[in-house]
Design a protein around this motif. Structure first.
Motif, PDB file in Angstrom:
ATOM      1  N   PHE A 156       0.829  -1.200   0.000  1.00  0.00           N
ATOM      2  CA  PHE A 156       0.000   0.000   0.000  1.00  0.00           C
ATOM      3  C   PHE A 156       0.864   1.252   0.000  1.00  0.00           C
ATOM      4  O   PHE A 156       1.723   1.436   0.875  1.00  0.00           O
ATOM      5  CB  PHE A 156      -0.911  -0.038   1.221  1.00  0.00           C
ATOM      6  CG  PHE A 156      -1.908   1.077   1.316  1.00  0.00           C
ATOM      7  CD1 PHE A 156      -2.511   1.612   0.198  1.00  0.00           C
ATOM      8  CD2 PHE A 156      -2.269   1.588   2.552  1.00  0.00           C
ATOM      9  CE1 PHE A 156      -3.446   2.633   0.287  1.00  0.00           C
ATOM     10  CE2 PHE A 156      -3.212   2.599   2.666  1.00  0.00           C
ATOM     11  CZ  PHE A 156      -3.794   3.128   1.534  1.00  0.00           C
ATOM     12  N   VAL A 157       0.634   2.151  -0.961  1.00  0.00           N
ATOM     13  CA  VAL A 157       1.517   3.304  -1.151  1.00  0.00           C
ATOM     14  C   VAL A 157       1.488   4.267   0.032  1.00  0.00           C
ATOM     15  O   VAL A 157       2.461   5.004   0.257  1.00  0.00           O
ATOM     16  CB  VAL A 157       1.157   4.063  -2.443  1.00  0.00           C
ATOM     17  CG1 VAL A 157       1.392   3.197  -3.663  1.00  0.00           C
ATOM     18  CG2 VAL A 157      -0.272   4.568  -2.406  1.00  0.00           C
ATOM     19  N   VAL A 167      -7.728   1.512 -15.508  1.00  0.00           N
ATOM     20  CA  VAL A 167      -7.133   0.555 -14.579  1.00  0.00           C
ATOM     21  C   VAL A 167      -5.915   1.221 -13.952  1.00  0.00           C
ATOM     22  O   VAL A 167      -5.579   2.358 -14.271  1.00  0.00           O
ATOM     23  CB  VAL A 167      -6.760  -0.770 -15.290  1.00  0.00           C
ATOM     24  CG1 VAL A 167      -8.008  -1.443 -15.861  1.00  0.00           C
ATOM     25  CG2 VAL A 167      -5.717  -0.540 -16.376  1.00  0.00           C
ATOM     26  N   ARG A 168      -5.237   0.526 -13.073  1.00  0.00           N
ATOM     27  CA  ARG A 168      -4.135   1.146 -12.317  1.00  0.00           C
ATOM     28  C   ARG A 168      -2.801   0.548 -12.741  1.00  0.00           C
ATOM     29  O   ARG A 168      -2.654  -0.676 -12.865  1.00  0.00           O
ATOM     30  CB  ARG A 168      -4.359   0.931 -10.813  1.00  0.00           C
ATOM     31  CG  ARG A 168      -3.334   1.609  -9.906  1.00  0.00           C
ATOM     32  CD  ARG A 168      -3.531   3.105  -9.816  1.00  0.00           C
ATOM     33  NE  ARG A 168      -2.435   3.720  -9.083  1.00  0.00           N
ATOM     34  CZ  ARG A 168      -2.382   3.848  -7.755  1.00  0.00           C
ATOM     35  NH1 ARG A 168      -3.396   3.410  -7.015  1.00  0.00           N
ATOM     36  NH2 ARG A 168      -1.356   4.409  -7.163  1.00  0.00           N
ATOM     37  N   ARG A 169      -1.837   1.414 -12.950  1.00  0.00           N
ATOM     38  CA  ARG A 169      -0.462   1.001 -13.220  1.00  0.00           C
ATOM     39  C   ARG A 169       0.437   1.625 -12.173  1.00  0.00           C
ATOM     40  O   ARG A 169       0.193   2.737 -11.708  1.00  0.00           O
ATOM     41  CB  ARG A 169      -0.044   1.444 -14.625  1.00  0.00           C
ATOM     42  CG  ARG A 169       1.338   0.958 -15.027  1.00  0.00           C
ATOM     43  CD  ARG A 169       1.590   1.110 -16.520  1.00  0.00           C
ATOM     44  NE  ARG A 169       2.947   0.650 -16.828  1.00  0.00           N
ATOM     45  CZ  ARG A 169       3.970   1.455 -17.038  1.00  0.00           C
ATOM     46  NH1 ARG A 169       3.803   2.771 -16.984  1.00  0.00           N
ATOM     47  NH2 ARG A 169       5.165   0.962 -17.303  1.00  0.00           N
ATOM     48  N   PHE A 170       1.531   0.946 -11.824  1.00  0.00           N
ATOM     49  CA  PHE A 170       2.414   1.380 -10.750  1.00  0.00           C
ATOM     50  C   PHE A 170       3.821   1.622 -11.276  1.00  0.00           C
ATOM     51  O   PHE A 170       4.229   1.071 -12.302  1.00  0.00           O
ATOM     52  CB  PHE A 170       2.457   0.324  -9.637  1.00  0.00           C
ATOM     53  CG  PHE A 170       1.131   0.122  -8.954  1.00  0.00           C
ATOM     54  CD1 PHE A 170       0.790   0.843  -7.825  1.00  0.00           C
ATOM     55  CD2 PHE A 170       0.207  -0.780  -9.464  1.00  0.00           C
ATOM     56  CE1 PHE A 170      -0.437   0.665  -7.211  1.00  0.00           C
ATOM     57  CE2 PHE A 170      -1.021  -0.966  -8.861  1.00  0.00           C
ATOM     58  CZ  PHE A 170      -1.347  -0.233  -7.729  1.00  0.00           C
ATOM     59  N   LEU A 220       1.813  -4.876   7.619  1.00  0.00           N
ATOM     60  CA  LEU A 220       1.637  -6.089   6.825  1.00  0.00           C
ATOM     61  C   LEU A 220       0.209  -6.100   6.294  1.00  0.00           C
ATOM     62  O   LEU A 220      -0.743  -6.308   7.056  1.00  0.00           O
ATOM     63  CB  LEU A 220       1.883  -7.341   7.675  1.00  0.00           C
ATOM     64  CG  LEU A 220       3.285  -7.509   8.282  1.00  0.00           C
ATOM     65  CD1 LEU A 220       3.274  -8.650   9.290  1.00  0.00           C
ATOM     66  CD2 LEU A 220       4.315  -7.768   7.188  1.00  0.00           C
ATOM     67  N   ALA A 221       0.035  -5.843   5.012  1.00  0.00           N
ATOM     68  CA  ALA A 221      -1.297  -5.843   4.410  1.00  0.00           C
ATOM     69  C   ALA A 221      -1.602  -7.239   3.881  1.00  0.00           C
ATOM     70  O   ALA A 221      -0.860  -7.773   3.055  1.00  0.00           O
ATOM     71  CB  ALA A 221      -1.373  -4.830   3.280  1.00  0.00           C
ATOM     72  N   THR A 222      -2.685  -7.837   4.368  1.00  0.00           N
ATOM     73  CA  THR A 222      -3.083  -9.160   3.899  1.00  0.00           C
ATOM     74  C   THR A 222      -4.592  -9.251   3.847  1.00  0.00           C
ATOM     75  O   THR A 222      -5.248  -9.042   4.866  1.00  0.00           O
ATOM     76  CB  THR A 222      -2.476 -10.282   4.784  1.00  0.00           C
ATOM     77  OG1 THR A 222      -2.847 -11.561   4.243  1.00  0.00           O
ATOM     78  CG2 THR A 222      -2.909 -10.185   6.230  1.00  0.00           C
ATOM     79  N   PRO A 223      -5.188  -9.491   2.654  1.00  0.00           N
ATOM     80  CA  PRO A 223      -4.557  -9.561   1.343  1.00  0.00           C
ATOM     81  C   PRO A 223      -3.804  -8.268   1.014  1.00  0.00           C
ATOM     82  O   PRO A 223      -4.186  -7.191   1.437  1.00  0.00           O
ATOM     83  CB  PRO A 223      -5.742  -9.772   0.395  1.00  0.00           C
ATOM     84  CG  PRO A 223      -6.786 -10.430   1.237  1.00  0.00           C
ATOM     85  CD  PRO A 223      -6.639  -9.790   2.581  1.00  0.00           C
ATOM     86  N   ASN A 224      -2.749  -8.453   0.234  1.00  0.00           N
ATOM     87  CA  ASN A 224      -1.847  -7.337  -0.039  1.00  0.00           C
ATOM     88  C   ASN A 224      -2.283  -6.566  -1.282  1.00  0.00           C
ATOM     89  O   ASN A 224      -2.733  -7.144  -2.266  1.00  0.00           O
ATOM     90  CB  ASN A 224      -0.424  -7.873  -0.240  1.00  0.00           C
ATOM     91  CG  ASN A 224       0.593  -6.769  -0.402  1.00  0.00           C
ATOM     92  OD1 ASN A 224       0.616  -5.812   0.361  1.00  0.00           O
ATOM     93  ND2 ASN A 224       1.447  -6.893  -1.410  1.00  0.00           N
ATOM     94  N   ASN A 225      -2.157  -5.264  -1.200  1.00  0.00           N
ATOM     95  CA  ASN A 225      -2.418  -4.376  -2.325  1.00  0.00           C
ATOM     96  C   ASN A 225      -1.071  -3.851  -2.832  1.00  0.00           C
ATOM     97  O   ASN A 225      -0.331  -3.259  -2.033  1.00  0.00           O
ATOM     98  CB  ASN A 225      -3.299  -3.206  -1.854  1.00  0.00           C
ATOM     99  CG  ASN A 225      -3.530  -2.145  -2.902  1.00  0.00           C
ATOM    100  OD1 ASN A 225      -3.353  -2.376  -4.088  1.00  0.00           O
ATOM    101  ND2 ASN A 225      -3.916  -0.957  -2.458  1.00  0.00           N
ATOM    102  N   PRO A 226      -0.695  -4.089  -4.083  1.00  0.00           N
ATOM    103  CA  PRO A 226      -1.539  -4.424  -5.230  1.00  0.00           C
ATOM    104  C   PRO A 226      -1.473  -5.862  -5.694  1.00  0.00           C
ATOM    105  O   PRO A 226      -1.997  -6.172  -6.770  1.00  0.00           O
ATOM    106  CB  PRO A 226      -0.966  -3.513  -6.312  1.00  0.00           C
ATOM    107  CG  PRO A 226       0.506  -3.535  -6.040  1.00  0.00           C
ATOM    108  CD  PRO A 226       0.626  -3.575  -4.529  1.00  0.00           C
TER     109      PRO A 226
END
Length: 368
Positions: A117-118, A325-328, A161-167
């Motif tokens: 997550f940013v 849509v999203r691009r990183f 700790l992101a779970t489920p993780n983005n992205p």
């Protein structure tokens, strides 16, 4: 402005503001929102509740009724819950409170996996922390050994700790999560469960199991993004300290009354949204995986991470077709697109655009 430049925080010079698109494209699949509006009868009831509010008065500063409803929903007690305007505000409050440097003259440290997550990066830098990022392993799992080494070397104040993780969309295994928690007994380990409803399980009970664990959640992904309601479940004594950094009246009265109603009277409407998104996620994943040149990462969230032959070109081609849509910028995601699960007709428009795009760019696949 020039006379005031010397007053700006040092971190701001290295940062860019977070800028969501100002005018969404017709098919909006970039922000991990629910694609469905609430049913009309639910919206009518919410409108009546808001109409009855004394809008000339400040909202309940403690959000007592909402905290009670949320506590029942997540298996907590109300005094374990810190509420904020989405997870973003909760992260800011948390870092303002836990900002004492471990080393004299140094900065407090945040550790998180990457990509993730940013806002962990942006908020920690704004708050004067030094962010330390540990690359995820191949397949997007936690690199437990690297996380342990970073924790031992840097003694972080906070681990996210992101779970489920983005992205990436995957949920980390319990054994890996527990290993990181146990490696950081002097840090607060925040398990970010923004997407847990789509995974069908929660680790909220780990707050009772581990004294150094907090669990963060939000209503933004399950159909209530406009309300901006997020929370942190943490031990009650620490929550009382964190609350000193929370702005007063931070949750507007309409958000409080609508969120409470949706967690109690209309809880079935939220559960229905989640079930529909999960079903559509599986259909969309199978359809995307069948297209030549694409590879879909397994997802437990409300979005899919899709590897494409040329990330920049495919992203722009989808935009030209009216699909957002999203691009990183992360190098490991250069040829990946994050696609929010939309309504069936929106997903069909995406698939149509990708099907038309695939033959046109297929020669690029052979050249990579």
């Amino acid at each position: 402005m020039s006379a005031l430049e010397g007053l700006l925080g040092e971190a701001l010079g290295d940062l860019a503001a977070y800028h969501p698109p100002a005018e969404p494209l017709p098919t909006k699949l970039d922000a991990n929102e629910s694609p469905w509006a609430l049913p009309d009868d639910v919206r009518d009831d919410l409108a009546e509740r808001v109409r009855a509010l004394p809008l000339h008065r400040y909202p309940d500063p403690y959000a007592a009724r909402l905290r009670a409803a949320l506590a029942t929903r997540v298996g907590a007690t109300p005094d374990e819950l810190l509420l904020g305007a989405g997870s973003d505000e909760v992260i800011g409050v948390l870092l303002r409170a836990l900002d004492r440097p471990r080393a004299p003259g140094g900065k407090p440290v945040v550790i998180a996996p990457t990509p993730s997550f940013v806002m962990y990066d942006l908020t920690s830098r704004v708050q004067g922390f030094e962010p330390v990022f540990v690359p995820l392993a191949d397949g997007w799992g936690l690199d437990v050994d690297a996380m342990r080494a970073a924790i031992e070397a840097r003694a972080p104040n906070v681990v996210f700790l992101a779970t489920p993780n983005n992205p990436t969309g995957n949920a980390f295994g319990d054994d890996a999560l527990a290993a990181v928690v146990e490696a950081a007994p002097r840090s607060l380990v925040v398990i970010d469960e923004a997407y847990a409803p789509f995974a069908g399980r929660s680790l909220s009970g780990w707050v009772d199991r581990y004294p150094n664990v907090a669990v963060m959640g939000t209503l933004s992904k399950v159909g209530l993004a406009a309300l901006r309601v997020g929370w942190l479940r943490v031990a009650a004594d620490l929550r009382a300290e964190l609350d000193k950094c929370r702005p007063p009246y931070n949750l507007p009265a309409p958000s409080q009354v609508m969120a409470e109603a949706l967690l109690t009277t209309h809880a079935a409407a939220l559960d229905d949204q989640v079930a529909r998104i999960v079903a559509e996620r599986e259909r969309l994943a199978a359809a995307l995986d069948a297209l030549p040149g694409l590879a879909v990462s397994p997802s437990r969230a409300n979005f899919l991470l899709v590897q494409v032959p040329d990330g920049a070109r495919w992203h722009e081609a989808l935009r030209a077709a009216g699909v957002q849509v999203r691009r990183f910028g992360d190098p490991r995601l250069a040829n990946a697109l994050r696609i929010t699960v939309g309504r069936p007709e929106e997903n069909d428009r995406l698939l149509e655009a990708l099907s038309a795009l695939s033959p046109a760019i297929e020669p690029t696949i052979e050249s990579l």
